[in-house]
Design a protein around this motif. Structure first.
Motif, mmCIF file in Angstrom:
data_model
loop_
_atom_site.group_PDB
_atom_site.id
_atom_site.type_symbol
_atom_site.label_atom_id
_atom_site.label_comp_id
_atom_site.label_asym_id
_atom_site.label_seq_id
_atom_site.Cartn_x
_atom_site.Cartn_y
_atom_site.Cartn_z
ATOM 1 N N GLU A 129 40.413 39.702 39.864
ATOM 2 C CA GLU A 129 39.857 38.447 39.351
ATOM 3 C C GLU A 129 38.371 38.342 39.674
ATOM 4 O O GLU A 129 37.563 37.936 38.829
ATOM 5 C CB GLU A 129 40.601 37.247 39.952
ATOM 6 C CG GLU A 129 42.053 37.111 39.505
ATOM 7 C CD GLU A 129 42.995 38.036 40.280
ATOM 8 O OE1 GLU A 129 42.514 38.696 41.221
ATOM 9 O OE2 GLU A 129 44.182 38.096 39.928
ATOM 10 N N GLU A 130 37.994 38.708 40.913
ATOM 11 C CA GLU A 130 36.585 38.661 41.296
ATOM 12 C C GLU A 130 35.767 39.666 40.494
ATOM 13 O O GLU A 130 34.636 39.390 40.087
ATOM 14 C CB GLU A 130 36.450 38.942 42.792
ATOM 15 C CG GLU A 130 37.016 37.846 43.676
ATOM 16 C CD GLU A 130 37.051 38.248 45.137
ATOM 17 O OE1 GLU A 130 36.546 37.467 45.982
ATOM 18 O OE2 GLU A 130 37.576 39.334 45.450
ATOM 19 N N THR A 141 36.421 40.755 37.446
ATOM 20 C CA THR A 141 36.286 40.273 36.068
ATOM 21 C C THR A 141 35.219 39.194 35.982
ATOM 22 O O THR A 141 34.417 39.167 35.035
ATOM 23 C CB THR A 141 37.638 39.709 35.584
ATOM 24 O OG1 THR A 141 38.621 40.748 35.648
ATOM 25 C CG2 THR A 141 37.529 39.211 34.157
#
Length: 375
Positions: A271-272, A274
């Motif tokens: 997530e980080e 992306t």
């Protein structure tokens, strides 16, 4: 000052008269009573005049000698250094002037490194502005302050910081004394001291770090030799995977040809990665500055939270990632910077060293050659 000078003159006169009376001890018996009367008069003068005068001056504070001042300074320095609590002396801008032994053990930063740098640089980004504001208020004479902060290397552990003003003699401005205690208010262990030479066990940590660095260089060389020559994106991705994890928590590769593009982002979570992949490299001051100057940048506890720009939600990237040290190196070919590699270390992980920065600079040149089109 005039009273002190007058006392000194009277005392000097008394000493001179006593010397004259001593010289008069050889007088004949007929004249001896006169000499004795004079001696008694001088003793009365001391008891009735000079001694009360001396007591008044003592209560008002006699000027101290330079030797006494030096002795007091040495004593205060020794007490400061041996205090079992972490203590720092900072100025109105929170710049460290002194750090005692307990503070160096508590923060993990040597006194020589910390001196002349802001103490707020050791704190989490969110606490820096508040700490600087409170230190300035204490230095202005607005009273003692206390606040809870977090060390950047240990962001999950609260630290109670108590600030009070002290006024060293001979200095125009107050100094701020900062006492730090762990949030649990438990007993602090005294700073460890090196063992005597005869019983000291050899420390292999430096040798281990060197061997790890050599292994990293070997792995990078193998990857670059097997990468397709001239395929810039493939080379950068492979190099980033080698550096990610064991060497750095974050690895960001950017191609700086116009327009700038983000080639690879390896982060602690997908997530980080992306979120940061969507960032425009041109909005990162660190990347644009490295591209412009062609010089590598090593920052430990970066002071500027916006040095790597902001994420899509508008938060500073360095603050969100809790970056404690970073490296940004140019990827140059033919004298032109064609890309950059940026590495982050976060949390309690040791910061990048000069030796690691030198090794990454060497690897960046090899990466640039592998990414260059074959003739």
């Amino acid at each position: 000052m005039e009273k002190t000078d007058g006392f000194g003159e009277e005392l000097a006169d008394f000493v001179r008269r006593v010397a004259e009376l001593k010289a008069a001890r050889s007088v004949t018996g007929e004249d001896l009573p006169t000499v004795l009367d004079a001696a008694i008069f001088e003793l009365d003068h001391v008891a009735d005049q000079l001694w009360p005068w001396y007591e008044r001056l003592s209560s008002a504070g006699l000027p101290r000698t330079a030797s006494a001042d030096r002795q007091d300074q040495h004593l205060l320095r020794a007490v400061f250094q041996q205090l079992p609590l972490p203590v720092a002396l900072v100025d109105r801008e929170a710049v460290v002037r002194r750090l005692n032994l307990a503070a160096t053990a508590f923060t993990g930063v040597r006194s020589g490194y910390a001196t002349g740098r802001p103490l707020s640089g050791l704190l989490a980004h969110a606490d820096r502005a508040a700490f600087r504001s409170q230190a300035a208020a204490v230095a202005r004479g607005e009273g003692d302050r206390s606040l809870t902060v977090h060390l950047q290397q240990h962001p999950s552990a609260p630290v109670h910081a108590t600030l009070t003003a002290v006024r060293p003699s001979g200095e125009p401005h107050p100094t701020v004394l900062v006492v730090m205690q762990p949030g649990a208010l438990g007993a602090l262990e005294p700073p460890t001291r090196p063992a005597p030479q005869a019983t000291r066990v050899p420390d292999l940590a430096e040798t281990t770090r060197h061997a790890t660095l050599m292994d990293l260089l070997d792995e990078m060389t193998t990857v670059l030799l097997t990468a397709p020559r001239g395929d810039r994106e493939s080379v950068l991705r492979r190099a980033a995977r080698v550096l990610h994890g064991g060497f750095a928590d974050w690895v960001i590769a950017d191609a700086t040809a116009s327009p700038m593009t983000r080639t690879a982002v390896l982060a602690p979570s997908s997530e980080e990665a992306t979120a940061l992949a969507a960032q425009d490299p041109a909005a990162c001051p660190l990347v644009t500055e490295t591209t412009r100057t062609g010089s590598a940048s090593l920052q430990v506890r970066p002071e500027d939270p916006d040095a790597f720009g902001r994420d899509p939600q508008g938060a500073p990237v360095l603050v969100q990632a809790n970056v404690t040290s970073l490296l940004c190196v140019p990827l140059a070919a033919g004298g032109t910077v064609r890309g950059t590699l940026t590495l982050f270390r976060c949390g309690a992980r040791p910061p990048f060293s000069m030796a690691e920065a030198k090794a990454l600079d060497t690897m960046s040149r090899h990466i640039s050659l592998a990414a260059t089109e074959a003739p």
